[in-house]
Design a protein around this motif. Structure first.
Motif, mmCIF file in Angstrom:
data_model
loop_
_atom_site.group_PDB
_atom_site.id
_atom_site.type_symbol
_atom_site.label_atom_id
_atom_site.label_comp_id
_atom_site.label_asym_id
_atom_site.label_seq_id
_atom_site.Cartn_x
_atom_site.Cartn_y
_atom_site.Cartn_z
ATOM 1 N N ARG A 1 0.843 -1.199 0.000
ATOM 2 C CA ARG A 1 0.000 0.000 0.000
ATOM 3 C C ARG A 1 0.876 1.246 0.000
ATOM 4 O O ARG A 1 2.005 1.231 0.471
ATOM 5 N N GLY A 2 0.316 2.322 -0.505
ATOM 6 C CA GLY A 2 1.035 3.589 -0.523
ATOM 7 C C GLY A 2 1.201 4.158 0.880
ATOM 8 O O GLY A 2 0.414 3.881 1.779
ATOM 9 N N ASP A 3 2.229 4.950 1.048
ATOM 10 C CA ASP A 3 2.501 5.590 2.328
ATOM 11 C C ASP A 3 1.871 6.981 2.292
ATOM 12 O O ASP A 3 2.450 7.932 1.764
ATOM 13 N N TRP A 4 0.683 7.099 2.845
ATOM 14 C CA TRP A 4 -0.073 8.346 2.775
ATOM 15 C C TRP A 4 0.566 9.457 3.586
ATOM 16 O O TRP A 4 0.478 10.626 3.220
ATOM 17 N N ARG A 5 1.236 9.101 4.671
ATOM 18 C CA ARG A 5 1.904 10.127 5.482
ATOM 19 C C ARG A 5 3.046 10.761 4.685
ATOM 20 O O ARG A 5 3.201 11.983 4.665
ATOM 21 N N ALA A 6 3.815 9.942 4.010
ATOM 22 C CA ALA A 6 4.910 10.461 3.191
ATOM 23 C C ALA A 6 4.363 11.302 2.037
ATOM 24 O O ALA A 6 4.889 12.376 1.725
ATOM 25 N N LEU A 7 3.304 10.828 1.408
ATOM 26 C CA LEU A 7 2.680 11.585 0.327
ATOM 27 C C LEU A 7 2.185 12.933 0.821
ATOM 28 O O LEU A 7 2.316 13.947 0.131
ATOM 29 N N ALA A 8 1.649 12.974 2.025
ATOM 30 C CA ALA A 8 1.158 14.240 2.585
ATOM 31 C C ALA A 8 2.298 15.238 2.773
ATOM 32 O O ALA A 8 2.146 16.431 2.464
ATOM 33 N N TRP A 9 3.459 14.776 3.250
ATOM 34 C CA TRP A 9 4.601 15.675 3.431
ATOM 35 C C TRP A 9 5.088 16.226 2.095
ATOM 36 O O TRP A 9 5.328 17.431 1.958
ATOM 37 N N VAL A 10 5.257 15.358 1.109
ATOM 38 C CA VAL A 10 5.743 15.798 -0.198
ATOM 39 C C VAL A 10 4.721 16.721 -0.862
ATOM 40 O O VAL A 10 5.078 17.769 -1.413
ATOM 41 N N SER A 11 3.447 16.371 -0.786
ATOM 42 C CA SER A 11 2.396 17.208 -1.375
ATOM 43 C C SER A 11 2.339 18.570 -0.694
ATOM 44 O O SER A 11 2.169 19.595 -1.365
ATOM 45 N N ALA A 12 2.480 18.586 0.619
ATOM 46 C CA ALA A 12 2.481 19.861 1.341
ATOM 47 C C ALA A 12 3.632 20.736 0.870
ATOM 48 O O ALA A 12 3.467 21.948 0.687
ATOM 49 N N GLY A 13 4.789 20.135 0.639
ATOM 50 C CA GLY A 13 5.929 20.906 0.150
ATOM 51 C C GLY A 13 5.659 21.525 -1.205
ATOM 52 O O GLY A 13 5.918 22.707 -1.429
ATOM 53 N N VAL A 14 5.131 20.747 -2.119
ATOM 54 C CA VAL A 14 4.854 21.251 -3.468
ATOM 55 C C VAL A 14 3.761 22.319 -3.439
ATOM 56 O O VAL A 14 3.877 23.377 -4.075
ATOM 57 N N LEU A 15 2.683 22.068 -2.697
ATOM 58 C CA LEU A 15 1.579 23.028 -2.647
ATOM 59 C C LEU A 15 1.979 24.318 -1.940
ATOM 60 O O LEU A 15 1.603 25.414 -2.386
ATOM 61 N N LEU A 16 2.738 24.213 -0.855
ATOM 62 C CA LEU A 16 3.196 25.429 -0.176
ATOM 63 C C LEU A 16 4.170 26.212 -1.053
ATOM 64 O O LEU A 16 4.165 27.442 -1.041
ATOM 65 N N ASN A 17 4.991 25.511 -1.816
ATOM 66 C CA ASN A 17 5.886 26.195 -2.747
ATOM 67 C C ASN A 17 5.074 27.018 -3.741
ATOM 68 O O ASN A 17 5.359 28.195 -3.967
ATOM 69 N N ALA A 18 4.063 26.409 -4.314
ATOM 70 C CA ALA A 18 3.225 27.115 -5.289
ATOM 71 C C ALA A 18 2.469 28.274 -4.644
ATOM 72 O O ALA A 18 2.321 29.341 -5.244
ATOM 73 N N ALA A 19 2.017 28.086 -3.417
ATOM 74 C CA ALA A 19 1.224 29.130 -2.754
ATOM 75 C C ALA A 19 2.082 30.287 -2.247
ATOM 76 O O ALA A 19 1.615 31.432 -2.217
ATOM 77 N N LEU A 20 3.318 30.015 -1.856
ATOM 78 C CA LEU A 20 4.127 31.038 -1.196
ATOM 79 C C LEU A 20 5.224 31.643 -2.062
ATOM 80 O O LEU A 20 5.889 32.588 -1.626
ATOM 81 N N ILE A 21 5.412 31.164 -3.271
ATOM 82 C CA ILE A 21 6.550 31.613 -4.074
ATOM 83 C C ILE A 21 6.513 33.121 -4.350
ATOM 84 O O ILE A 21 7.541 33.778 -4.349
ATOM 85 N N THR A 22 5.332 33.681 -4.551
ATOM 86 C CA THR A 22 5.254 35.120 -4.804
ATOM 87 C C THR A 22 5.270 35.925 -3.510
ATOM 88 O O THR A 22 5.492 37.124 -3.541
ATOM 89 N N THR A 23 5.055 35.280 -2.376
ATOM 90 C CA THR A 23 5.035 35.973 -1.090
ATOM 91 C C THR A 23 6.413 35.992 -0.439
ATOM 92 O O THR A 23 6.894 37.046 -0.025
ATOM 93 N N ILE A 24 7.054 34.834 -0.345
ATOM 94 C CA ILE A 24 8.344 34.760 0.338
ATOM 95 C C ILE A 24 9.506 34.597 -0.628
ATOM 96 O O ILE A 24 10.652 34.516 -0.206
ATOM 97 N N GLY A 25 9.244 34.540 -1.923
ATOM 98 C CA GLY A 25 10.301 34.459 -2.923
ATOM 99 C C GLY A 25 10.665 33.030 -3.293
ATOM 100 O O GLY A 25 10.322 32.074 -2.610
#
Length: 176
Positions: free
Chosen positions: A87-111
């Motif tokens: 089975r997939g590791d949902w906890r690991a997927l959540a960490w990686v997804s959070a990184g990608v989504l926060l990058n997209a959301a914050l790139i214009t705010t924090i550079g």
């Protein structure tokens, strides 16, 4: 007991295998549709900006047809059994997804540099979790963030200073 050629050609595939071929055809069709909106005026060497999207969509369509043909003639016969956890590791997927989504959301705010460093730190945490290792304490998180900065800063400077590509920065100086 050796199987006969007819028994080998009998449909023996997983439903996902056919879905992969159909999915490749759908993506090829979407790319081809998008390529119709790109102007075809010939540019340098007689090739227009729509050339590469058409090549990619045609290649993907060929791959989709070949995948479907493989499935219809017996499935992926030479495919190894998948490795890893059942089975997939949902906890690991959540960490990686959070990184990608926060990058997209914050790139214009924090550079670019800080948002990419955050993405790196969270993705590394997720990858550690997927291997069953401890995800790290505060000290490890700071190390990961610093490593992300060390990787992202030269990329940012290369694109902004050398290639003159505008990336969002934290300051007006263009160095951070």
């Amino acid at each position: 007991m050796n199987p006969t050629p007819q028994a080998e050609a009998a449909p023996d595939h997983r439903p996902g295998q056919l879905a992969m071929g159909i999915g490749a055809l759908v993506v090829a069709a979407v790319l081809a549709y998008g390529a119709t909106a790109i102007p075809s005026d010939a540019g340098y060497a007689g090739v227009g900006p729509d050339f590469l999207p058409w090549v990619v969509s045609a290649a993907l369509a060929i791959c989709g047809v070949m995948l479907i043909w493989e499935v219809r003639t017996g499935g992926y016969r030479h495919m190894e059994e998948p490795s890893g956890a059942p089975r997939g590791d949902w906890r690991a997927l959540a960490w990686v997804s959070a990184g990608v989504l926060l990058n997209a959301a914050l790139i214009t705010t924090i550079g670019f540099i800080l948002s990419c460093a955050l993405c790196f730190a969270l993705a590394v945490r997720g990858l550690r979790a997927s291997e069953g290792k401890p995800i790290g304490d505060l000290r490890q998180s700071v190390k990961d963030a610093v490593t992300g900065i060390v990787i992202a800063a030269p990329v940012y400077w290369l694109f902004t200073k050398l290639l003159a590509v505008n990336l969002p920065g934290l300051t007006a100086s263009g160095w951070i």
